[in-house]
Enzyme design. Structure first.
Site, PDB file in Angstrom:
ATOM      1  CB  SER A  25      -0.994   0.152   1.422  1.00 29.41           C
ATOM      2  OG  SER A  25      -1.545   1.041   1.401  1.00 29.41           O
ATOM      3  CG  HIS A  42      -3.873  -1.090  -2.198  1.00 26.71           C
ATOM      4  ND1 HIS A  42      -4.881  -1.828  -2.587  1.00 26.71           N
ATOM      5  CD2 HIS A  42      -4.380  -0.230  -0.940  1.00 26.71           C
ATOM      6  CE1 HIS A  42      -6.066  -1.426  -1.887  1.00 26.71           C
ATOM      7  NE2 HIS A  42      -5.531  -0.616  -1.069  1.00 26.71           N
ATOM      8  CG  ASP A  75      -5.044   2.967   0.410  1.00 29.77           C
ATOM      9  OD1 ASP A  75      -6.163   2.105   0.309  1.00 29.77           O
ATOM     10  OD2 ASP A  75      -3.992   2.368   0.847  1.00 29.77           O
ATOM     11  CG  MET A 112      -8.475   7.509   2.041  1.00 28.18           C
ATOM     12  SD  MET A 112      -7.740   7.416   3.573  1.00 28.18           S
ATOM     13  CE  MET A 112      -6.698   5.805   3.606  1.00 28.18           C
ATOM     14  CG  HIS A 157      -9.300   0.589  -1.432  1.00 29.18           C
ATOM     15  ND1 HIS A 157      -8.646   0.238  -0.010  1.00 29.18           N
ATOM     16  CD2 HIS A 157     -10.515   0.672  -1.162  1.00 29.18           C
ATOM     17  CE1 HIS A 157      -9.896   0.194   0.573  1.00 29.18           C
ATOM     18  NE2 HIS A 157     -10.812   0.205   0.107  1.00 29.18           N
ATOM     19  CG  MET A 170     -11.692   3.651   1.402  1.00 31.84           C
ATOM     20  SD  MET A 170     -10.158   3.727   2.367  1.00 31.84           S
ATOM     21  CE  MET A 170      -8.680   3.632   0.823  1.00 31.84           C
ATOM     22  CG  MET A 218     -12.230  -2.413   3.520  1.00 31.10           C
ATOM     23  SD  MET A 218     -10.512  -1.596   3.432  1.00 31.10           S
ATOM     24  CE  MET A 218      -9.903  -0.923   4.578  1.00 31.10           C
ATOM     25  CG  ASP A 229      -6.592  -2.624   2.454  1.00 26.67           C
ATOM     26  OD1 ASP A 229      -5.522  -2.421   2.944  1.00 26.67           O
ATOM     27  OD2 ASP A 229      -7.057  -1.883   1.609  1.00 26.67           O
TER      28      ASP A 229
HETATM   29  C1  DX5 Z   1      -6.692   1.728   5.069  1.00 19.15           C
HETATM   30  C2  DX5 Z   1      -6.064   1.195   3.664  1.00 19.15           C
HETATM   31  C3  DX5 Z   1      -5.127   0.458   3.636  1.00 19.15           C
HETATM   32  C4  DX5 Z   1      -3.825   0.802   4.552  1.00 19.15           C
HETATM   33  C5  DX5 Z   1      -3.146  -0.286   4.778  1.00 19.15           C
HETATM   34  O1  DX5 Z   1      -7.682   2.550   4.858  1.00 19.15           O
HETATM   35  O2  DX5 Z   1      -7.274   1.190   2.607  1.00 19.15           O
HETATM   36  O3  DX5 Z   1      -4.676   0.154   2.203  1.00 19.15           O
HETATM   37  O4  DX5 Z   1      -2.971   1.534   3.539  1.00 19.15           O
HETATM   38  O5  DX5 Z   1      -2.201  -0.042   5.645  1.00 19.15           O
HETATM   39  P1  DX5 Z   1      -1.491  -1.091   6.821  1.00 19.15           P
HETATM   40  O6  DX5 Z   1      -1.074  -2.245   5.953  1.00 19.15           O
HETATM   41  O7  DX5 Z   1      -0.467  -0.355   7.470  1.00 19.15           O
HETATM   42  O8  DX5 Z   1      -2.817  -1.589   7.841  1.00 19.15           O
HETATM   43 ZN    ZN Z   2      -6.679   0.064   0.740  1.00 20.93          ZN
END
Ligand code: DX5
Ligand code: ZN
Length: 225
Positions: A9, A34, A36, A38, A67, A69, A142, A176
Site C-alpha cells: 500500500s 495498492h 488508497d 480517500m 481502492h 474510499m 477490509m 487490506d
Molecule cells: C486503509 C487502507 C489500507 C492501508 C493499509 O484504509 O485501505 O490500504 O494502507 O495499511 P496497513 O497495512 O498499514 O494496515
Molecule cells: Zn486500501
C-alpha cells in the site's frame, strides 16, 4: 487456481518520492501497487486523486490497484480511466443504487472492477455484484476500518473471506489492513489471495523478505485447501 498478488500500500510510502518508492517495491517483488484514494468524506482522511495516478503512470507500467474510499465513486471513473488506473475498487456502502452502472462504466474505461466492504458490512451485500451478468472481478474485504494505515488486523473479518472463498473458488479476494508476517497465515488460510500491506512492508528493513513470506503463505494455504 487464483494467483497470489502481493500489493504494497503506497499510503505508507514517502509520497514525495512516489515514483522511486513504486520502483523499489516492484524491485522487492510486489505484483501490484495498492493506491488508497480517500475523499475526506467517506473516510475522515484525504489522500490522492487522479492527477497523482496520472503522474505515477508516467513512471511505471505496474498494475495500479486503486481502492476508492469515496462517497461518489461514479465521479472518479472517467478521470481514473484517463489517468491510467488498472483496477477500480469502489465501496459497496457508497454504491447501493448504482453499482450496475459503476461496473459497466469501469469496464468501458478499460479498468478492472472490484468492490470493497467495511468490517461491519455483511458479506451478503456483495453477492449480487459477483453474480451479476457483468460482475466485479475482485472483492476487497477490509480487515480494519478504512481511513488509515497502521491499524490492528480484525480477525473477525475472516468469516467473510471464508464464506466468499467457499462460494467462489476462482474469485480474486483481497484483504487490506493490518496484514504482515504475524497475520498473513490466518488470512491466507481463510482463502485470501490478494494481499495489501502498508506499514509491515514499508516499515521493514528488508521489504523483499516480507513480500516473499506473504507470497509463500498464500501458496502454502492453497496447497492445503
Ligand atoms: C486503509 C487502507 C489500507 C492501508 C493499509 O484504509 O485501505 O490500504 O494502507 O495499511 P496497513 O497495512 O498499514 O494496515
Ligand atoms: Zn486500501
Amino acid at each position: 487456481m487464483v494467483k497470489p498478488k502481493i500489493a504494497p500500500s503506497m499510503l505508507s510510502s514517502d509520497f514525495a518520492n512516489l515514483a522511486s518508492e513504486a520502483e523499489r517495491m516492484l524491485h522487492c517483488g510486489a505484483d501490484w501497487l495498492h493506491m488508497d484514494i480517500m475523499d475526506g468524506h467517506f473516510v475522515p482522511n484525504l489522500t490522492i486523486g487522479a492527477p497523482v495516478i496520472e503522474s505515477l503512470r508516467k513512471h511505471t507500467s505496474a498494475y495500479l490497484d486503486c481502492h476508492l474510499m469515496v462517497s461518489n465513486p461514479l465521479d472518479y471513473i472517467e478521470p481514473f480511466g484517463k489517468a491510467g488506473a488498472s483496477g477500480f475498487t469502489f465501496h459497496v456502502e457508497a454504491s447501493k443504487d448504482n453499482w450496475q452502472e459503476l461496473i459497466q462504466k469501469i469496464k468501458s474505461k478499460g479498468m478492472r472492477p472490484g468492490v470493497a466492504l467495511k468490517p461491519k458490512t455483511p458479506i451478503e451485500e456483495v453477492y449480487p455484484l459477483v453474480e451479476n451478468e457483468t460482475p466485479v472481478e475482485m472483492v476487497l474485504v477490509m480487515t480494519v476500518e478504512p481511513g488509515f494505515g497502521g491499524q490492528k488486523f480484525m480477525p473477525e473479518t475472516m468469516d467473510k473471506v471464508r464464506a466468499l472463498r467457499q462460494k467462489y473458488p476462482s474469485l480474486d479476494i483481497e484483504v487490506d489492513g493490518g496484514l504482515g508476517p504475524s497475520t498473513i497465515d490466518i488470512a491466507a488460510s481463510a482463502g485470501a489471495n490478494c494481499i495489501v500491506a502498508g506499514s509491515s512492508v514499508f516499515g521493514a528493513s528488508e521489504p523483499a523478505q516480507v513480500i516473499s513470506l506473504m507470497r509463500k503463505s498464500v501458496e502454502e494455504a492453497q496447497k492445503i485447501n
